[in-house]
Scaffold this active site. Structure first.
Site, PDB file in Angstrom:
ATOM      1  CG  ASP A  68      -0.212  -0.188   2.538  1.00 38.77           C
ATOM      2  OD1 ASP A  68       0.996   0.090   2.618  1.00 38.77           O
ATOM      3  OD2 ASP A  68      -0.850  -0.632   3.513  1.00 38.77           O
ATOM      4  CG  ASN A 137      -8.871   0.448  11.791  1.00 40.51           C
ATOM      5  OD1 ASN A 137      -8.004  -0.364  11.468  1.00 40.51           O
ATOM      6  ND2 ASN A 137      -9.111   1.536  11.088  1.00 40.51           N
ATOM      7  CG  HIS A 139      -5.975  -0.948   8.851  1.00 48.53           C
ATOM      8  ND1 HIS A 139      -5.817   0.423   8.918  1.00 48.53           N
ATOM      9  CD2 HIS A 139      -4.754  -1.451   9.170  1.00 48.53           C
ATOM     10  CE1 HIS A 139      -4.570   0.708   9.247  1.00 48.53           C
ATOM     11  NE2 HIS A 139      -3.917  -0.407   9.397  1.00 48.53           N
ATOM     12  CD  GLU A 144      -8.390   2.428   7.112  1.00 49.41           C
ATOM     13  OE1 GLU A 144      -8.450   1.605   8.048  1.00 49.41           O
ATOM     14  OE2 GLU A 144      -7.566   3.359   7.103  1.00 49.41           O
TER      15      GLU A 144
END
Length: 242
Positions: A68, A137, A139, A144
């Site tokens: 990413d 979270n 991810h 996300e």
């Protein structure tokens, strides 16, 4: 199949993750591998560099795929995924430019750039190995909460938690407007997936990833449905499960 392994320390965890990378290359020297940037894999990178220097790991035929990138950043930008990987792994190993596939997060058309990555990965035959960290979270990469499990490479709108945690890679406050990332479907289609986690802060998210509901609101839960997933953690990251 989900394999869950707990190691006493971060150093033991890092060596175990390096073992998986090396065994993949021994089985398939021209493997297509994706390794993450950030703090969690640094110990694994140190171990891989050491084994390379000792002649125990050969990266000369493999292809490395970047996971990413922050939109607008390139390899010369401090804190970018590309810069961190160059510093921590690719340059010390001596990867040639033709062995490396990265997003161009400065492209005028980011959706077309994601399609370029999708096509290139398809032509390579997909990922043989992907190693991932896990976000607070849940991810994976910059996928996300709420990202479809069917998503290939795509432009990502960043969760506020990701923007906050991402500041640790920069010397001062940095505006992060979005990201480009391999998709969750790339991860599900990888022949082997390794999820690494270290430290007490990651204990609740690891517990949820391996024991919680499989849901797109917590992307890391997909490890429960992968055909060959290994979750490798140190004792602190496993503390909510022990």
């Amino acid at each position: 199949m989900l394999e869950f392994q707990v190691y006493p320390t971060y150093e033991h965890l890092s060596r175990a993750a390096a073992d998986v990378v090396v065994s993949t290359l021994q089985t398939k020297p021209d493997a297509v591998i994706c390794l993450p940037s950030g703090s969690t894999p640094v110990g694994m990178f140190r171990e891989l560099i050491l084994r390379h220097e000792q002649g125990l790991a050969d990266f000369s035929q493999c292809t490395f795929v970047g996971l990413d990138e922050w939109i607008g950043m390139g390899p010369e930008d401090e804190g970018s995924g590309h810069q961190l990987l160059d510093r921590d792994f690719l340059h010390p190993i001596g990867f040639r430019s033709e062995q490396v596939l990265f997003f161009d997060a400065r492209a005028d058309d980011l959706h077309a750039e994601c399609e370029r990555i999708n096509r290139a990965l398809e032509e390579l035959g997909g990922l043989d190995l992907i190693v991932l960290g896990i976000g607070m979270n849940g991810h994976l990469g910059l996928n996300e909460p709420g990202t479809s499990f069917d998503t290939y490479a795509h432009v990502s709108e960043l969760d506020p938690i990701t923007i906050e945690v991402g500041q640790k890679y920069f010397q001062g406050p940095t505006t992060l407007t979005g990201g480009v990332t391999l998709g969750l479907r790339h991860m599900m289609e990888a022949r082997r997936l390794v999820l690494m986690a270290s430290g007490e802060a990651k204990a609740p998210v690891i517990a949820r990833a391996v024991n919680g509901e499989v849901t797109e609101t917590f992307p890391a839960s997909l490890v429960q449905e992968h055909s060959d997933a290994w979750v490798l953690v140190d004792a602190d990251a496993a503390s909510a499960l022990l």
